[in-house]
Motif scaffolding. Structure first.
Motif, PDB file in Angstrom:
ATOM      1  N   ALA A 235       0.836  -1.208   0.000  1.00 39.37           N
ATOM      2  CA  ALA A 235       0.000   0.000   0.000  1.00 39.37           C
ATOM      3  C   ALA A 235       0.866   1.253   0.000  1.00 39.37           C
ATOM      4  CB  ALA A 235      -0.911  -0.009   1.226  1.00 39.37           C
ATOM      5  N   GLY A 296      -2.801   4.464   6.668  1.00 41.10           N
ATOM      6  CA  GLY A 296      -4.082   4.440   5.971  1.00 41.10           C
ATOM      7  C   GLY A 296      -4.799   5.776   6.039  1.00 41.10           C
ATOM      8  N   GLY A 360       4.318  -3.110  -4.784  1.00 38.65           N
ATOM      9  CA  GLY A 360       3.646  -1.827  -4.653  1.00 38.65           C
ATOM     10  C   GLY A 360       3.984  -0.881  -5.793  1.00 38.65           C
ATOM     11  N   SER A 379      -6.968   3.212  -3.373  1.00 35.90           N
ATOM     12  CA  SER A 379      -6.636   1.779  -3.358  1.00 35.90           C
ATOM     13  C   SER A 379      -5.587   1.481  -2.295  1.00 35.90           C
ATOM     14  CB  SER A 379      -6.128   1.338  -4.733  1.00 35.90           C
ATOM     15  OG  SER A 379      -7.109   1.549  -5.730  1.00 35.90           O
ATOM     16  N   ALA A 380      -4.593   2.359  -2.176  1.00 35.34           N
ATOM     17  CA  ALA A 380      -3.544   2.169  -1.168  1.00 35.34           C
ATOM     18  C   ALA A 380      -4.126   2.273   0.240  1.00 35.34           C
ATOM     19  CB  ALA A 380      -2.439   3.198  -1.374  1.00 35.34           C
ATOM     20  N   LEU A 383      -5.789  -1.005   1.114  1.00 35.89           N
ATOM     21  CA  LEU A 383      -4.824  -2.045   1.463  1.00 35.89           C
ATOM     22  C   LEU A 383      -4.283  -1.849   2.876  1.00 35.89           C
ATOM     23  CD1 LEU A 383      -2.575  -2.684  -1.680  1.00 35.89           C
ATOM     24  CD2 LEU A 383      -4.163  -4.264  -0.583  1.00 35.89           C
TER      25      LEU A 383
END
Length: 405
Positions: A235, A296, A360, A379-380, A383
């Motif tokens: 990620a 995140g 990645g 998207s990262a 993950l």
């Protein structure tokens, strides 16, 4: 001659200044290794222009380095036998210098690939051995701090290496940046040869069930940690490889502003490294989970509010703080899960880590070319959330007792 357990180079209960100097040189080695790997992030646009290749192909140079390192790191400890680890590390830095030199004179994608393969061999060897060697340079009470220092080269590469390399690239051209790294790698090779003690194969420590070097590494806590690393590092690098285009596109920052923001990222990363090292030795799983949540959140803020320069700056700072602690936090998770096979579990961990870098960077290139920057960032973030869930519900290493004086 056989060596003793992890503190063989230490004759007393306290670490001496020359032994800390050896740890410092080892830290400088990891700094040069990671700067060499990550510098394409800071010079991605001019590097792609200079080689007449698209940015996605230039970003793929990280994938190449990561794949080679992923194979090298876990294999090297099994091939070394009783070879002097000091000589191996010095030789690996020379290989790294050759890889950087070849990158500096590359004329197209083909020669770039060759240079990054060579660089990946040196990188996998140095990074795969650094933390394990650091534990053998100091007294037992200082092991966690020594690992933090050795791994801090990773965060320091973000603080100084990539931003300074970016500034050198902006001022003198990206080739000059890689040439400078080649010279620095040769200097570090000499310093390793002069400051490290002779280190042969470590003896088994007797920790854990079975207590020998042949106990399998396929343990629940090791597997959980590796899955967390795969998801989180994939990620991170899917997004971070393209952070310069993201900052140029969303808040529309200039090249020098991007370099300064990467410096901010690195400063917070260095803080995160030592903050995580201070607690991860005893509480590795909660530390890594907190870092996963931070990564995140930072990427999600950049995706959702990145067109606002203050939000982008705050996201980059949080991102640096969280990712800066990941290397040492995950390293201490691994050594806590397999204290009887530190050298081998470290090589396995670094192999998985660098393979995830490659994955990645590759996935980031696919998504950014096919969908754009913002879908890549979301998207990262997803993950990173998945890695957090795995870490919460999977088994972790046992907490370590406080070190005795």
């Amino acid at each position: 001659m056989s060596s003793s357990p992890p503190s063989e180079a230490v004759s007393g209960r306290r670490t001496t200044p020359p032994q800390w100097v050896a740890v410092g040189v080892l830290t400088l080695a990891t700094f040069v290794v990671v700067t060499s790997e990550m510098l394409p992030v800071g010079v991605l646009t001019p590097m792609a222009d200079g080689l007449s290749i698209p940015p996605g192909a230039a970003g793929a140079s990280l994938t190449i380095t990561g794949l080679v390192s992923a194979v090298t790191a876990p294999v090297v400890p099994r091939l070394l036998g009783d070879l002097d680890r000091r000589a191996v590390l010095a030789a690996a830095m020379v290989v790294l210098a050759v890889g950087n030199g070849l990158t500096a004179v590359s004329e197209g994608f083909g020669t770039l690939v060759v240079s990054r393969v060579v660089l990946g061999i040196g990188m996998g060897t140095v990074w795969g051995m650094a933390a394990a060697v650091a534990t053998r340079l100091v007294a037992p009470r200082d092991v966690a701090l020594a690992v933090s220092f050795a791994v801090s080269g990773v965060a320091s590469a973000s603080v100084l290496g990539v931003p300074l390399g970016t500034l050198v690239g902006n001022a003198f051209g990206w080739r000059a940046a890689f040439g400078s790294l080649a010279v620095l790698a040769l200097a570090v090779a000499l310093a390793l040869a002069l400051t490290l003690p002779g280190l042969r194969r470590p003896e088994p420590t007797g920790h854990g069930d079975g207590g020998g070097r042949h106990r399998s590494l396929a343990r629940p806590a090791v597997v959980t940690g590796l899955v967390v690393v795969v998801l989180l590092v994939t990620a991170h690098f899917a997004a971070y490889t393209y952070v310069r285009p993201a900052l140029e596109e969303l808040p529309r920052m200039s090249a020098n502003t991007v370099a300064l923001l990467l410096l901010l990222y690195g400063v917070f990363g260095l803080v995160g490294n030592f903050a995580a090292g201070a607690v991860a030795g005893r509480r590795p799983r909660p530390t890594v989970l907190l870092l996963a949540a931070g990564i995140g959140l930072a990427v999600a803020v950049l995706a959702g509010f990145g067109t606002l320069a203050p939000a982008a700056g705050a996201a980059i700072a949080l991102w640096g703080l969280a990712y800066g602690g990941l290397s040492v936090g995950a390293q201490l998770w691994m050594t806590g899960a397999a204290p009887d096979r530190v050298e081998h579990v470290t090589g396995l961990y670094v192999g998985v880590f660098t393979a995830s870098i490659a994955l990645g960077a590759f996935l980031g290139g696919v998504v950014v070319e096919g969908a754009g920057i913002v879908p890549l960032l979301w998207s990262a973030a997803a993950l990173a959330a998945a890695s957090l869930l795995v870490g919460i519900f999977g088994p972790g290493p046992h907490r370590r007792p406080p070190a005795s004086d």
